[in-house]
Structure formats: C-alpha cells, structure tokens
Design an enzyme around this catalytic site. Structure first.
Site, PDB file in Angstrom:
ATOM      1  N   LYS A  85       0.875  -1.136  -0.063  1.00  0.00           N
ATOM      2  CA  LYS A  85       0.029  -0.240   0.139  1.00  0.00           C
ATOM      3  C   LYS A  85       0.725   1.260   0.107  1.00  0.00           C
ATOM      4  CE  LYS A  85      -3.738  -2.193   2.617  1.00  0.00           C
ATOM      5  NZ  LYS A  85      -4.209  -2.640   3.720  1.00  0.00           N
ATOM      6  N   TYR A 208      -5.710  -5.156  -6.627  1.00  0.00           N
ATOM      7  CA  TYR A 208      -5.199  -4.895  -5.140  1.00  0.00           C
ATOM      8  C   TYR A 208      -4.763  -6.229  -4.495  1.00  0.00           C
ATOM      9  CZ  TYR A 208      -5.504  -4.714   0.049  1.00  0.00           C
ATOM     10  OH  TYR A 208      -5.455  -5.001   1.295  1.00  0.00           O
TER      11      TYR A 208
HETATM   12  N1  GLN Z   1      -3.095  -6.104   6.409  1.00  0.00           N
HETATM   13  C1  GLN Z   1      -2.870  -6.838   5.214  1.00  0.00           C
HETATM   14  O1  GLN Z   1      -1.758  -7.005   5.017  1.00  0.00           O
HETATM   15  C2  GLN Z   1      -4.211  -6.866   4.549  1.00  0.00           C
HETATM   16  C3  GLN Z   1      -3.811  -7.564   2.995  1.00  0.00           C
HETATM   17  C4  GLN Z   1      -4.619  -8.543   2.574  1.00  0.00           C
HETATM   18  N2  GLN Z   1      -4.522  -8.653   1.237  1.00  0.00           N
HETATM   19  C5  GLN Z   1      -6.264  -8.044   2.726  1.00  0.00           C
HETATM   20  O2  GLN Z   1      -6.664  -7.406   1.970  1.00  0.00           O
HETATM   21  O3  GLN Z   1      -6.722  -8.681   3.810  1.00  0.00           O
END
Ligand code: GLN
Length: 333
Positions: A85, A208
């Site tokens: 992110k 994503y």
């Molecule tokens: N906190 C995370 O690393 C969440 C990422 C995971 N891919 C999700 O969307 O739940």
C-alpha cells in the site's frame, strides 16, 4: 561515553547512519534480541498464509549510501501484502499529484482495524487513508494504465523499481485470496455506493489482491524503504522511482496510518514512519538515512509482526533513528 556510542551520537548529529561495521553489529544484535519474542499468531484468514512457518525471522537495513546489511531469514520470499500500500500510494501520487490523491482518498487515521467496514460508514463513505483496505483499494483504482493488464504491469514494474529487481507474483497466494476476499469485495461495493471508487469494484479488488501477492524479502523491503528515505532514488540501482515530494507525502501518511490503529503508539515508542503487512513484513523508514525491513509471521492483535516490532524498536534506539529524539536514547522512557 563508550567510543561506539560516541560514533552513533556523531552519526545522528550529522544525519547519517554510523559506519558499516557498527550498523552490521547492531543489525545482528537486534535480530538476536528480537528472536526471543515468541508472542503473536500467524494470520489465518487467507488460507495460503495460514501455513507459514512461524519461526521465520529476517532483519535487514539499507542505507541511502546503498549498503545493505542482513541477519537471519532476510532473503526468504514472502508476499508483500499491505506493505504494498505504501509503494502503490507513492506511484499514484507521482502520477496524479499531492492534492488529487489526498482529496480522493484522505490522510487521516480511522482508529479501527485495517479491514473495517464501519469506518467507511462512520465517515460519510470516505476511504479515510491509503493504508487501510478501503483506501488502498481506492488508491489502486487510480493507477493509470491501459486496461487491467496495463495497470497491473504499472504496479509490478513500479514496485520492482523500488526493490531494484523484478518482483514475481505468488500465484498460490493470489488464487487463495481471490477465492476468499469477500470482505474486500464488500468494501469496494460500499465505496462505489458512496461514489468513492473510480473503477469497477471487482477489477479494483483484483488488482489490489495481485499487488498484495508480489513476492519480496526483508532485504527487498529495506531497499524499497531506503528509496523513500533517499528522496525517491533507489540507492542500490541509482534509478529515480518517484520525486522527493512524493516521498515526503508518503512518509507522512505512513507515520499517521502505516501501523493502522496502533500508529500513534508506534510513533510514540519507535518514532519512525512504517508499514506492516499481514504476512509478517514491516518496513520502517528513517528519512535521509535509510530503512529497516523485517519479516516474521507472528502478529499482534492489530496485525503487526511481533518480532519485527521488537527488531525495529531496538534499531531505532541504537542507531538513533527516532525522528522526535534530539539525541540517542539508551532505553524507552
Ligand atoms: N493487512 C494486510 O496485510 C491485509 C492485506 C490483505 N491482502 C487483505 O486485503 O486483507
């Protein structure tokens, strides 16, 4: 004063990391001490992550001079998950600019878990910030490119430039999350219902989910973070990835939101902008100096790696990285 402490003190006052040997010794020391922490649990909600070896542990530090130090399982690959992110946000800011992304996605902490649905409703449909799932899906939806394949290539190539090597997708983790990510699907639909998503919800969630399944190591995270510390130039490859202004904005957003609802406590205790992921990665950035990358799958209740936190806390203290400290402090308090 111990001559080695004097070296760190000198380095802090000149805004750089201490010399190679001292950093190497402190990385090893942080690894050994943090290894003793055995609390936390491996995330189980993504089936392919549930079987991760809970004992894996790697620590790496990369300086803006391009030197990289590592201890333990720092070369072991794992999926980047939410640490992506930070870097996708930087790429989108580079493409669209400071104002446009802030207006669309926001910069303020939700005070709630990373996958919170109620946070969206409590805030009039705002995704709030790019470091929680709602804001990350909204940010990924802004990635420019021609069609889903072009946008995916822009993300893969962009994160690879941060790492300084081509990053590959873990197909098994991608498939596993894509088959079970109904909560993220719901978040995307909810954002759409509030007019806050600039893409087709399933397409945005797919992109994503892919970005989260890119494979990195703790060493990669250190180099990626050092690129943000170095004003957007990868210190190992010498290649510019984003502008210094984008790094400044990204680090501010990480400080406020990177460790989710624990971001305030993290800043208070450790004093560095950082981002964690549910597979056990953490990147912590010391602007102008370098970055720390860690990997250890056992997480605390907020989803932050337990051993990673211990290692970063120790290195922040002993390398004198805390942004709010005017001199090296030996212990908390
Ligand atoms: N906190 C995370 O690393 C969440 C990422 C995971 N891919 C999700 O969307 O739940």
């Amino acid at each position: 004063m111990d001559p080695q402490d004097a070296e760190v003190e000198q380095a802090v006052s000149t805004g750089s990391l201490p010399g190679r040997e001292r950093v190497g010794a402190l990385v090893l020391d942080a690894y050994e001490r943090a290894k003793a922490a055995t609390g936390g649990t491996v995330a189980g909600y993504i089936p392919a992550l549930a079987g991760a070896d809970p004992e894996l542990f790697g620590v790496s530090v990369a300086g803006v001079d391009g030197r990289v130090h590592a201890a333990g399982d720092a070369a072991v690959p794992f999926t980047i998950q939410s640490v992506s992110k930070a870097f996708v946000y930087a790429l989108v800011c580079e493409a669209l600019g400071h104002r446009a992304v802030a207006e669309r996605v926001g910069v303020d902490n939700t005070g709630l878990a990373f996958d919170s649905v109620i946070a969206i409703e409590l805030n009039g449909g705002s995704p709030m910030n790019p470091m929680v799932n709602a804001g990350a899906i909204a940010t990924t939806a802004l990635v420019p490119g021609s069609g889903p394949a072009g946008r995916w290539e822009a993300i893969r190539a962009g994160l690879s430039a941060f790492a300084g090597r081509p990053l590959a997708l873990d197909e098994e983790v991608y498939d596993s999350e894509a088959a079970t990510n109904r909560r993220n699907q719901a978040i995307a639909r909810l954002l759409q219902s509030h007019g806050r998503l600039d893409a087709d919800p399933p397409a945005a969630v797919d992109l994503y989910t892919r970005q989260c399944a890119l494979l990195v190591s703790a060493r990669d995270l250190a180099v990626m973070g050092a690129t943000l510390a170095d004003g957007g130039t990868n210190p190992v490859t010498g290649r510019r990835v984003v502008s210094p202004e984008v790094c400044r904005d990204t680090l501010a957003v990480l400080a406020a939101n990177g460790m989710y609802q624990r971001s305030g406590e993290w800043l208070f205790e450790i004093g560095l902008p950082a981002k964690s992921g549910v597979s056990g990665g953490i990147v912590a950035v010391a602007p102008g100096k370098g970055a720390i990358g860690t990997f250890a799958p056992r997480l605390d209740a907020a989803g932050n790696s337990v051993r990673g936190r211990h290692a970063v806390a120790h290195l922040s203290r002993t390398l004198g990285l805390n942004l709010f400290a005017s001199r090296v402090h030996a212990a908390a308090g």
